[in-house]
Design a protein around this motif. Sequence first.
Motif, PDB file in Angstrom:
ATOM      1  N   ALA A 122     -24.721  14.620 -23.430  1.00  0.00           N
ATOM      2  CA  ALA A 122     -24.970  14.617 -21.990  1.00  0.00           C
ATOM      3  C   ALA A 122     -23.798  14.048 -21.186  1.00  0.00           C
ATOM      4  O   ALA A 122     -23.709  14.260 -19.981  1.00  0.00           O
ATOM      5  CB  ALA A 122     -26.253  13.837 -21.691  1.00  0.00           C
ATOM      6  N   LYS A 123     -22.893  13.345 -21.838  1.00  0.00           N
ATOM      7  CA  LYS A 123     -21.705  12.867 -21.123  1.00  0.00           C
ATOM      8  C   LYS A 123     -20.648  13.961 -21.026  1.00  0.00           C
ATOM      9  O   LYS A 123     -19.588  13.768 -20.435  1.00  0.00           O
ATOM     10  CB  LYS A 123     -21.096  11.673 -21.867  1.00  0.00           C
ATOM     11  N   GLY A 124     -20.922  15.102 -21.680  1.00  0.00           N
ATOM     12  CA  GLY A 124     -19.947  16.187 -21.678  1.00  0.00           C
ATOM     13  C   GLY A 124     -18.891  15.999 -22.753  1.00  0.00           C
ATOM     14  O   GLY A 124     -17.865  16.667 -22.756  1.00  0.00           O
ATOM     15  N   GLU A 125     -19.158  15.084 -23.685  1.00  0.00           N
ATOM     16  CA  GLU A 125     -18.212  14.886 -24.781  1.00  0.00           C
ATOM     17  C   GLU A 125     -18.391  15.978 -25.827  1.00  0.00           C
ATOM     18  O   GLU A 125     -19.503  16.439 -26.069  1.00  0.00           O
ATOM     19  CB  GLU A 125     -18.426  13.519 -25.448  1.00  0.00           C
ATOM     20  N   THR A 135      -3.591  17.472 -19.387  1.00  0.00           N
ATOM     21  CA  THR A 135      -3.409  16.540 -18.271  1.00  0.00           C
ATOM     22  C   THR A 135      -4.344  16.848 -17.099  1.00  0.00           C
ATOM     23  O   THR A 135      -4.326  16.163 -16.095  1.00  0.00           O
ATOM     24  CB  THR A 135      -1.960  16.612 -17.750  1.00  0.00           C
ATOM     25  N   ARG A 136      -5.143  17.907 -17.240  1.00  0.00           N
ATOM     26  CA  ARG A 136      -6.008  18.288 -16.121  1.00  0.00           C
ATOM     27  C   ARG A 136      -7.411  17.707 -16.260  1.00  0.00           C
ATOM     28  O   ARG A 136      -7.945  17.636 -17.359  1.00  0.00           O
ATOM     29  CB  ARG A 136      -6.083  19.817 -16.054  1.00  0.00           C
ATOM     30  N   GLU A 137      -7.983  17.284 -15.151  1.00  0.00           N
ATOM     31  CA  GLU A 137      -9.371  16.802 -15.152  1.00  0.00           C
ATOM     32  C   GLU A 137     -10.314  18.002 -15.170  1.00  0.00           C
ATOM     33  O   GLU A 137     -10.184  18.896 -14.346  1.00  0.00           O
ATOM     34  CB  GLU A 137      -9.663  16.046 -13.849  1.00  0.00           C
ATOM     35  N   VAL A 138     -11.244  18.027 -16.074  1.00  0.00           N
ATOM     36  CA  VAL A 138     -12.251  19.090 -16.068  1.00  0.00           C
ATOM     37  C   VAL A 138     -13.611  18.400 -16.097  1.00  0.00           C
ATOM     38  O   VAL A 138     -13.830  17.479 -16.879  1.00  0.00           O
ATOM     39  CB  VAL A 138     -12.087  20.037 -17.278  1.00  0.00           C
TER      40      VAL A 138
END
Length: 286
Positions: A129-132, A259-262
Amino acid sequence: YNLNIRELQFKEELGRGRYGVVRKVFHKPTNVTMAMKEIQLNLDESSLKQIQMELDVLHSACSEHIVDFYGAFFVETCVYYCMEYMDYGSLDRLYSAGVPEDVLAKITISDSMSIIHRDVKPTNILVNAKGEIKLCDFGVSGKLNQSLAKTSIGCQSYMAPERIEPSTSQSYTIHSDVWSLGLTVIEVSKATYPYDPSTFDSVFAQLNTIVNGAPPTLDPQKFSTKACDFVAQCLQKVPTERLNYTQMLSHPWLAEYETREVDMESWARRAFETTQGQAPRQPVME
Ligand code: ATP
Ligand code: MG
């Protein structure tokens, strides 16, 4: 911590694979929910001891891209292997909700980081659920791996051509795992196994296509040139022409998304909510 079967509360079944059942369990002394995999082995005492020793090593080998290992115990000839519970399950159950390129890139980065000792395929890529995104399953215990009888041939193989048809010059190496990763990326992107079983009249016809046919490709209409190039370089028929570990991580596609936030958390929640209630697919075989 030494796990003991009497301290576990059994919850629902999470899935089934070739070797046994994975169940959700609650470990009362520590208040931790775990996933417990039961593997039937018919081995002698000394082999079981060796497996236990190899699994103990796992306690020390942790990474943010691999599910935590809590311990294993034996009851008669079964190994019970306890690991971190990933509440959104495996990618094969989520990908029908759609996987945009930025999410696909993040998943690929995570897989690339742990490829050295993993059996990469969608059912072994877990989401919480944390998207890990974390990989599970061995390659970790040589003895355990050897002991799992790989007898079944099914309609979904992630084996590289050289593993299906070994020759003296080509054998199973790290390159073979890069193939599995490439195939997995395509499967996740199109929500279906890349060699469509219904287009073959037998498992052998399909394996023959893996060995002799052109490798599958990522859809250039839907994904960037960099992404398509990355996958094409993982799915080279000649093992040594595939990207190696360092080349994967420094490839322009992964370098860009590194390096990008997703927002993986939002994607995971949406994918989980839209796929909830869908029947889990049949266990795949290799
Ligand atoms: P195979 O036996 O061919 O490797 P598989 O990976 O599907 O196939 P298992 O490893 O036994 O087989 O896992 C069965 C299912 O249990 C997986 O598909 C996955 O959905 C679920 N599962 C496994 N481990 C966990 C976990 N740690 N947390 C949540 N679900 C899990
Ligand atoms: Mg598995």
